[in-house]
Design an enzyme around this catalytic site. Structure first.
Site, PDB file in Angstrom:
ATOM      1  N   HIS A   1      -1.566   2.363  -2.731  1.00 37.53           N
ATOM      2  CA  HIS A   1      -1.504   3.474  -2.832  1.00 37.53           C
ATOM      3  C   HIS A   1      -1.550   3.808  -4.501  1.00 37.53           C
ATOM      4  O   HIS A   1      -1.848   4.941  -4.577  1.00 37.53           O
ATOM      5  CB  HIS A   1       0.171   3.396  -2.914  1.00 37.53           C
ATOM      6  CG  HIS A   1       1.214   2.799  -3.545  1.00 37.53           C
ATOM      7  ND1 HIS A   1       2.045   2.603  -3.443  1.00 37.53           N
ATOM      8  CD2 HIS A   1       1.319   3.315  -4.842  1.00 37.53           C
ATOM      9  CE1 HIS A   1       2.525   1.234  -4.054  1.00 37.53           C
ATOM     10  NE2 HIS A   1       2.332   2.053  -4.873  1.00 37.53           N
TER      11      HIS A   1
ATOM     12  N   SER B   1       3.936  -2.161  -8.348  1.00 30.18           N
ATOM     13  CA  SER B   1       3.583  -1.830  -7.071  1.00 30.18           C
ATOM     14  C   SER B   1       2.281  -2.855  -7.307  1.00 30.18           C
ATOM     15  O   SER B   1       1.459  -3.346  -7.761  1.00 30.18           O
ATOM     16  CB  SER B   1       2.780  -0.350  -7.131  1.00 30.18           C
ATOM     17  OG  SER B   1       3.414   0.104  -6.433  1.00 30.18           O
TER      18      SER B   1
END
Length: 626
Positions: free
Chosen positions: A423, A572
């Protein structure tokens, strides 16, 4: 239910960024009777101890971490002792600190700190503090300490100690910067703690053991060799008196109360035999490549190699050959440098075959997932929030700067490949706009230990879709080669091990997350590298409707649990690393979750074992011939 798929590190409960200070003060009289020092009290009239350690960071004032009310530690090490209290509110401002006719902002313009002291403004007091060199003390660094040449250390005003001087056993005190001694009665020690054939005597009145050292040795226990100018081999036997690092930082004492899980006198078995003691000299107790020491860096515990040359020599005919980097000649201060032969290339990134039965060929040691051990334990289950990591503790960490305003973490798994979260790349950024920094400790800071790479390409798994980026949230990033190769392994840059497809870790197994991400959900700044222990969350609980329901698939793993830590924005793509047989494996990739550190909402990680075959196929693929 709102799902924040850009999820990342360490919650506000241990944020060092948020701080409000409202302490109460009580005037103290110093030994000379001047009212020039103050202490901070808690609401129940206990004294705050500054500086104090919390979460691996060092605080000099009351803080609001994990609380809306300012609090402080009652000892210098909250991480170890967990003793604290709420700071009392200020009712009056002590006039001794600031003259009414003097502006607060002008306090440090004309340095009030004497003898090289450094002035720092203290806004909540509308005052200043002086950081004194080690040989001075007092509010303005105007009082001289006493230097004991036998022990090679400074004693503060009022301190007392025993010594053997000219064969006399004496008890000394530091009085106004001068040493005052008197002869005392003594007897023979029942056991001799003096090293290097030193002689021990026991002061009768205080039961203090004092040592008389042989020529060439000094210190309270004759364990220091002040004439040593360089170190042999790795320096595990170095006993010299260098106490500064390559950057010029001063070493912390090995018995510092600010050390906790780190290697120090209380955590190292037979510490004296490894050269550790009540001193701040460079040593190598863990068999590292050279002497080093702990330091305070940006108000956090850190460590650095020391500014001491190597002196390993071997005879080659009638001339000595310098094998190591340099040797410093004390007479001329000239540095002689001799090139070293190139080292052999490192072996491939493979794990030993645990099924091998041929005793004639010992199993190869893994060349991935290994790191130095400057801390005794870095993934304890009792951790409630993050702690500042030590440099090089997680040498596989990669910092990915994507475009002008996007940042993610990643994990080095081989010389040219980094694993991150898909992502992070769902907007298909140009590879020319991506840079990867390995060996980074502080966010967006490059040093001599870091290495910056461009990106050749990034590859999504075939099932990844930008329309549902929490599914198959993993990406492979190929580094652009420099001079025909990618990563050269160093102490601060090493790959983590990939797990076998059948590898599993049980529920509640304590693994570790690391990252530079936001310290709490609404923060807008990144931190230095943080680390924390998280426990594997049972899959059956994670898919319950009140947790995440069917948003969690079998290709994901949950970790965190109540009263533990979580990842937050900016982390992330970073690793969920689990250790087996002292080797770290990439078990998960930080992916998504509901907020940051919410109770009952663990972090969700891409399960690497579900994709390890795909990873190995890509990174081991041979390039097509032209």
């Amino acid at each position: 239910m709102m799902l924040y798929f850009v999820l990342l590190f360490l919650p506000y409960v241990l944020s060092a960024r948020t701080r409000m200070v409202l302490p109460g003060y009580e005037t103290l009289r110093t030994r000379n009777g001047n009212e020039n020092s103050h202490k901070v009290l808690t609401v129940d009239r206990k004294e705050c101890k500054f500086p104090f350690r919390q979460g691996g960071s060092i605080h000099h004032h009351c803080i609001t971490i994990s609380s809306s009310r300012p609090w402080c530690s009652l000892t210098h090490n909250f991480d170890r002792d967990f003793l604290w209290g709420y700071c009392a509110a200020v009712t009056t401002q002590p006039s001794v600190f600031v003259h009414s006719s003097r502006r607060f902002t002008d306090l440090c313009q004309v340095n009030p700190c004497q003898n090289g002291g450094i002035c720092t403004l203290v806004p909540h007091r509308r005052s200043f503090e002086c950081s004194c060199p080690e040989n001075f003390t007092g509010r303005h660094c105007d009082q001289r300490k006493c230097y004991e040449t036998i022990h090679l250390r400074y004693y503060d005003i009022g301190e007392s100690w025993g010594r053997i001087y000219h064969r006399n056993v004496e008890r000394c005190t530091c009085v106004d910067g001068e040493i005052s001694c008197e002869r005392v009665r003594y007897t023979v020690c029942s056991e001799n703690p003096c090293e290097n054939d030193g002689t021990c005597r026991l002061i009768t009145a205080t039961r203090e053991e004092v040592c008389a050292c042989r020529p060439g040795y000094s210190g309270p226990y004759c364990s220091i060799a002040p004439e040593a100018e360089c170190y042999d081999n790795k320096g595990t036997d170095y006993r010299g008196v260098v106490n500064t690092t390559v950057s010029g930082a001063h070493c912390l004492p090995w018995n510092s109360d600010l050390l906790h899980d780190e290697l120090h006198m209380g955590t190292v078995e037979r510490a004296s035999l490894r050269g550790l003691g009540e001193h701040s000299y460079c040593r190598n107790p863990d068999g590292d490549k050279m002497p080093w020491c702990y330091t305070l860096n940006d108000r956090a515990i850190s460590w650095e190699n020391c500014d001491v040359p190597s002196c390993v020599m071997r005879s080659w005919g009638n001339e000595p050959l310098v094998k190591s980097k340099m040797i410093r000649r004390a007479s001329s201060r000239r540095v002689v440098q001799v090139p070293r032969p190139p080292p052999p290339p490192p072996p491939p990134n493979v794990l030993p075959d645990t099924n091998q039965t041929n005793d004639a060929k010992p199993a190869k040691k893994p060349v991935c997932g290994k790191r130095h051990k400057k801390r005794i334990s870095v993934a304890k289950g009792r951790i409630l929030g993050g702690s500042s990591a030590l440099p090089g503790t997680h040498p596989w960490m990669a910092a990915l700067y994507i475009g002008d305003d996007s940042f993610c973490a990643g994990t080095l798994v081989s010389s040219c490949w980094v694993v991150s979260a898909a992502h992070c790349f769902f907007r298909s950024p140009l590879v020319s706009k991506i840079r990867v920094i390995l060996g980074q400790h502080n966010f967006n800071v490059t040093t001599s230990d870091t290495k910056t790479f461009g990106v050749e390409k990034y590859i999504f798994p075939g099932r990844f879709s930008v329309f549902n980026p929490t599914l198959h949230d993993i990406v492979l990033v190929k580094l652009k080669k420099q001079d025909g190769h990618c990563v050269r392994r160093t102490q601060f840059i090493q790959p983590i091990c990939l797990p076998d497809k059948a590898m599993t870790f049980p529920d509640y197994y304590c693994c570790q997350i690391t990252g530079w991400g936001h310290m709490h959900e609404k923060a807008n700044k990144y931190s230095n590298l943080q680390e924390a222990g998280v426990r594997i969350f049972p899959f059956e609980r994670c898919i319950q409707p009140e947790v995440y329901g069917n948003h969690v698939t079998s290709n994901m793993v949950c970790a965190g649990t109540d009263r533990c830590v979580d990842a937050c924005q900016g982390d992330s793509g970073g690793p969920l690393a689990c250790v087996k047989d002292d080797v770290s494996f990439l078990y998960g990739v930080i992916s998504w979750g509901d907020g940051c550190g919410k109770t009952g909402k663990p972090g969700v990680y891409t399960k690497v074992v579900s994709y390890v075959n795909w990873i190995n196929t890509i990174i081991k693929r041979k390039p097509k011939s032209k």
